[in-house]
Design an enzyme around this catalytic site. Sequence first.
Site, PDB file in Angstrom:
ATOM      1  N   ARG A  67      34.920  40.170  36.631  1.00 23.11           N
ATOM      2  CA  ARG A  67      34.737  41.179  37.515  1.00 23.11           C
ATOM      3  C   ARG A  67      35.668  41.935  37.989  1.00 23.11           C
ATOM      4  O   ARG A  67      35.768  43.274  37.852  1.00 23.11           O
ATOM      5  CB  ARG A  67      33.582  40.772  38.753  1.00 23.11           C
ATOM      6  CG  ARG A  67      32.217  40.363  38.360  1.00 23.11           C
ATOM      7  CD  ARG A  67      31.666  39.086  39.077  1.00 23.11           C
ATOM      8  NE  ARG A  67      32.446  37.924  38.631  1.00 23.11           N
ATOM      9  CZ  ARG A  67      31.810  37.090  37.843  1.00 23.11           C
ATOM     10  NH1 ARG A  67      30.748  37.386  37.349  1.00 23.11           N
ATOM     11  NH2 ARG A  67      32.527  36.214  37.457  1.00 23.11           N
ATOM     12  N   THR A  68      36.624  41.198  38.629  1.00 27.87           N
ATOM     13  CA  THR A  68      37.802  41.904  39.197  1.00 27.87           C
ATOM     14  C   THR A  68      38.592  42.868  38.297  1.00 27.87           C
ATOM     15  O   THR A  68      38.673  43.918  38.654  1.00 27.87           O
ATOM     16  CB  THR A  68      38.603  40.860  40.163  1.00 27.87           C
ATOM     17  OG1 THR A  68      37.601  40.116  41.028  1.00 27.87           O
ATOM     18  CG2 THR A  68      39.625  41.731  41.113  1.00 27.87           C
ATOM     19  N   LYS A  95      57.546  33.268  28.298  1.00 28.40           N
ATOM     20  CA  LYS A  95      58.962  33.028  27.530  1.00 28.40           C
ATOM     21  C   LYS A  95      59.816  32.682  28.741  1.00 28.40           C
ATOM     22  O   LYS A  95      60.791  32.573  28.606  1.00 28.40           O
ATOM     23  CB  LYS A  95      59.331  34.005  26.668  1.00 28.40           C
ATOM     24  CG  LYS A  95      58.518  34.607  25.543  1.00 28.40           C
ATOM     25  CD  LYS A  95      59.511  35.509  24.735  1.00 28.40           C
ATOM     26  CE  LYS A  95      58.476  36.132  23.720  1.00 28.40           C
ATOM     27  NZ  LYS A  95      58.939  37.483  23.257  1.00 28.40           N
ATOM     28  N   ARG A 117      46.509  39.367  40.234  1.00 25.72           N
ATOM     29  CA  ARG A 117      45.905  38.239  40.538  1.00 25.72           C
ATOM     30  C   ARG A 117      46.847  37.126  40.209  1.00 25.72           C
ATOM     31  O   ARG A 117      47.373  37.155  39.198  1.00 25.72           O
ATOM     32  CB  ARG A 117      44.574  37.990  39.923  1.00 25.72           C
ATOM     33  CG  ARG A 117      43.967  36.598  39.887  1.00 25.72           C
ATOM     34  CD  ARG A 117      42.791  36.603  39.579  1.00 25.72           C
ATOM     35  NE  ARG A 117      41.506  37.261  40.344  1.00 25.72           N
ATOM     36  CZ  ARG A 117      40.245  37.054  40.080  1.00 25.72           C
ATOM     37  NH1 ARG A 117      39.744  36.181  39.315  1.00 25.72           N
ATOM     38  NH2 ARG A 117      39.569  37.591  41.172  1.00 25.72           N
ATOM     39  N   HIS A 147      41.428  37.492  48.962  1.00 33.40           N
ATOM     40  CA  HIS A 147      40.889  38.362  48.093  1.00 33.40           C
ATOM     41  C   HIS A 147      40.243  39.597  48.760  1.00 33.40           C
ATOM     42  O   HIS A 147      38.871  39.460  48.740  1.00 33.40           O
ATOM     43  CB  HIS A 147      39.645  37.569  47.141  1.00 33.40           C
ATOM     44  CG  HIS A 147      39.293  38.202  45.899  1.00 33.40           C
ATOM     45  ND1 HIS A 147      39.649  39.479  45.344  1.00 33.40           N
ATOM     46  CD2 HIS A 147      38.480  37.628  44.956  1.00 33.40           C
ATOM     47  CE1 HIS A 147      38.972  39.531  44.418  1.00 33.40           C
ATOM     48  NE2 HIS A 147      38.388  38.531  43.854  1.00 33.40           N
TER      49      HIS A 147
HETATM   50  N1   CP Z   1      34.611  37.463  42.234  1.00 32.19           N
HETATM   51  C1   CP Z   1      35.218  37.519  41.447  1.00 32.19           C
HETATM   52  O1   CP Z   1      36.708  37.585  41.929  1.00 32.19           O
HETATM   53  O2   CP Z   1      35.122  37.300  40.214  1.00 32.19           O
HETATM   54  P1   CP Z   1      36.308  37.206  38.933  1.00 32.19           P
HETATM   55  O3   CP Z   1      36.752  35.783  38.848  1.00 32.19           O
HETATM   56  O4   CP Z   1      35.270  37.366  37.640  1.00 32.19           O
HETATM   57  O5   CP Z   1      37.083  38.413  39.161  1.00 32.19           O
END
Ligand code: CP
Length: 325
Positions: A67-68, A95, A117, A147
Amino acid sequence: MSAVNLQLDENNKLRHFLSIEGLNRDLLLRILDSAESFINITGRSVKKVPALRGRVIANIFFEHSTRTRTTFELAAKRLSADVLNLNISTSATSKGETLLDTLRNLEAMDVDMFVMRHGDSGAAHFLASHANPGVSIINAGDGQHSHPTQAMLDMFTIRSVKGDFTPLRVAIVGDILHSRVARSQIMALNTLGVSEVRVIAPRTLIPSNARESLGVHVYHDMDEGIRNVDVIIMLRLQKERMNGALLPSEHEFFQCYGLTEERLQLADDEVTVMHPGPINRGVEMATAVADGKHSVILQQVTYGIAVRMAILSMAMQPSSAGRES
Ligand code: CP
């Protein structure tokens, strides 16, 4: 320098977006209002505005995401930015290149903004503290820490359904201990002034000082905790972050904390059910609830695009050409 100071410039405008911590109610509401203005673009045949034309955004995801990552990419494209998606498994980090060297190399290609992320708490803050002037860092999830864009899309969803934050009782259920989403949601809910935030979990999945450190009401009994609440946010068990056995079994977790249609009767009649995803059906919630009339789980995903458009456009710094003129 703290994440709080790094995030805002001298005029209190967004510089980086790393955490909900230190952002005031006014700024959170401005993000939600800006997202509102982007919602209609989704329904158009041409789903684009020129706001970030000519700017370059790099998505660098060191952890898996559905999603993110995709909603950030869609958000950037709908703002007309050029988007780079770095495939970490085939990039030079495999590497031995350091995160800082990856940053410097992409900055040398005139990337304006990084959406990252990372599995380490504090990684986004680290990158922001080393980024060149004019380059912004957006945290797409760092370890167990934060998050913030997920929290903002959840706030947008709650406001869309409920209208006003102030009378709401919100319950967050499941693995609070390892959840960066829960930490960010709790900060956002308290900043936006909801009536009550409850966390519901077994003792092994909740920080021992949660009441004081997070400003929440703590419940270990699911039926007691969800009684009369207006919003229930279910969380995934973060098994990849658990050291040792914190749960007897997933089956037993579902028996004690799983959201079923029967349990849902204990909440307010108009209760809204949310989950940041990915869902584990039959572990944290029954399929009938995940797909039921109270669920807004897919709306959360859709709203994520507009909310991320708002954050990208608010955090983008003037281009170097713009800064010189
Ligand atoms: N909610 C969320 O962070 O989903 P993903 O890990 O799919 O990005």
